[in-house]
Motif scaffolding. Structure first.
Motif, mmCIF file in Angstrom:
data_model
loop_
_atom_site.group_PDB
_atom_site.id
_atom_site.type_symbol
_atom_site.label_atom_id
_atom_site.label_comp_id
_atom_site.label_asym_id
_atom_site.label_seq_id
_atom_site.Cartn_x
_atom_site.Cartn_y
_atom_site.Cartn_z
ATOM 1 N N ALA A 242 -4.560 -14.817 10.541
ATOM 2 C CA ALA A 242 -3.255 -15.026 9.921
ATOM 3 C C ALA A 242 -3.414 -15.183 8.413
ATOM 4 O O ALA A 242 -4.313 -15.861 7.936
ATOM 5 C CB ALA A 242 -2.596 -16.269 10.510
ATOM 6 N N SER A 243 -2.527 -14.523 7.651
ATOM 7 C CA SER A 243 -2.639 -14.590 6.193
ATOM 8 C C SER A 243 -1.333 -14.985 5.521
ATOM 9 O O SER A 243 -1.288 -15.125 4.306
ATOM 10 C CB SER A 243 -3.097 -13.235 5.639
ATOM 11 O OG SER A 243 -2.174 -12.224 5.994
ATOM 12 N N ALA A 244 -0.267 -15.137 6.301
ATOM 13 C CA ALA A 244 1.035 -15.458 5.726
ATOM 14 C C ALA A 244 1.723 -16.524 6.560
ATOM 15 O O ALA A 244 1.337 -16.798 7.699
ATOM 16 C CB ALA A 244 1.891 -14.201 5.659
ATOM 17 N N THR B 42 -4.407 -20.368 7.710
ATOM 18 C CA THR B 42 -4.283 -19.313 6.710
ATOM 19 C C THR B 42 -5.387 -19.469 5.661
ATOM 20 O O THR B 42 -6.387 -18.780 5.692
ATOM 21 C CB THR B 42 -2.898 -19.335 6.046
ATOM 22 O OG1 THR B 42 -2.635 -20.638 5.519
ATOM 23 C CG2 THR B 42 -1.803 -18.966 7.045
ATOM 24 N N SER B 43 -5.224 -20.440 4.743
ATOM 25 C CA SER B 43 -6.199 -20.646 3.681
ATOM 26 C C SER B 43 -6.040 -22.075 3.169
ATOM 27 O O SER B 43 -5.189 -22.819 3.644
ATOM 28 C CB SER B 43 -5.970 -19.648 2.540
ATOM 29 O OG SER B 43 -4.656 -19.824 2.006
ATOM 30 N N PRO C 1 3.177 -22.837 3.078
ATOM 31 C CA PRO C 1 2.889 -23.507 4.351
ATOM 32 C C PRO C 1 2.318 -22.526 5.373
ATOM 33 O O PRO C 1 2.510 -21.307 5.269
ATOM 34 C CB PRO C 1 4.257 -24.020 4.795
ATOM 35 C CG PRO C 1 5.233 -23.075 4.162
ATOM 36 C CD PRO C 1 4.627 -22.697 2.840
ATOM 37 N N VAL C 2 1.641 -23.067 6.360
ATOM 38 C CA VAL C 2 1.202 -22.256 7.494
ATOM 39 C C VAL C 2 2.407 -21.914 8.368
ATOM 40 O O VAL C 2 2.561 -20.786 8.840
ATOM 41 C CB VAL C 2 0.128 -22.996 8.314
ATOM 42 C CG1 VAL C 2 -0.294 -22.170 9.533
ATOM 43 C CG2 VAL C 2 -1.082 -23.312 7.449
#
Length: 235
Positions: free
Chosen positions: A19-21, A38-39, A49-50
């Motif tokens: 997941a990146s967004a 995400t990061s 936010p995640v």
């Protein structure tokens, strides 16, 4: 055996690592124990936010991955976080943005390694309710009502019941007494607790200029800090 539910869980778990967004949640979504992330850019305020929970949304049974928790979960109205675990909080675990009369319910779950705070409260006139055996470990604060948001000017509310904490490095709760914030705390357990270690309910003079708020110290049995010493025990 509910095969479709098992397959959904596997899909969610597989997608978690890539997941990146931000994912927007509407209705009720049960992640069945999947790990999602995400990061993380440390304490950067610009992180996304995640998850974003739309008004009325519920998220259940999810682990937010260490090193990938970003700005956690944003709640836009009435919402519920049930059995959500943050393996390592990045900026904040969750932020309440809902308006007057709305509530963010946090039932069970856990948060680990929050350098600053676990729950951030921005929405005016709204409530954060943390209960049902929620556990926090190695945290700065469990909860903070925003002390210097540009929108400050009226009260926020927090209700804490049946929560267990281990290693609180600043205070359990921080609220702004000049805006009428109210913290109600019952059945709070803190590992090794003794008076003032850690502080339980700390009041501040908040502002809307962005300046650092002034601490007024720990309070007990006031209109802002509705908590008595009998409500806090060591384990």
């Amino acid at each position: 055996m509910n095969v479709s539910k098992i397959l959904l869980g596997l899909v969610l778990a597989a997608s978690a690592w890539s997941a990146s967004a931000t994912t927007t949640i509407t209705g009720t979504v049960d992640y069945s124990g999947a790990t999602v992330g995400t990061s993380c850019d440390g304490q950067s305020e610009s992180q996304q936010p995640v998850f974003v929970l739309a008004a009325g949304a519920t998220i259940k049974n999810v682990v937010i991955k260490a090193g990938a928790a970003a700005d956690g979960i944003h709640c836009l109205g009435n919402c519920k976080l049930e059995n959500v675990t943050w393996a390592d909080v990045c900026e904040d675990a969750a932020t309440m943005k809902g308006g007057s009369g709305t509530t963010m319910y946090v039932k069970g779950g856990a948060a680990y390694a929050a350098a600053d705070k676990v729950f951030q409260h921005n929405g005016l006139g709204s409530t954060v309710q943390i209960y049902g055996g929620f556990y926090g470990e190695n945290i700065g604060k469990l909860y903070r009502s925003c002390g210097n948001c540009s929108t400050n000017g009226s009260a926020r509310y927090v209700v804490i019941d049946s929560v267990k904490l281990n290693t609180v490095n600043s205070a359990v709760v921080g609220i702004n007494s000049n805006y009428g914030d109210k913290a109600t705390i019952t059945n709070l357990q803190i590992k090794g607790y003794s008076s003032g270690k850690p502080k339980v309910c700390v009041t501040y003079t908040g502002n809307n200029t962005g300046a650092e708020p002034t601490s007024l110290g720990e309070k007990w049995n006031t209109s802002n800090c509705v908590v008595s010493t009998s409500n806090v025990t060591a384990y």
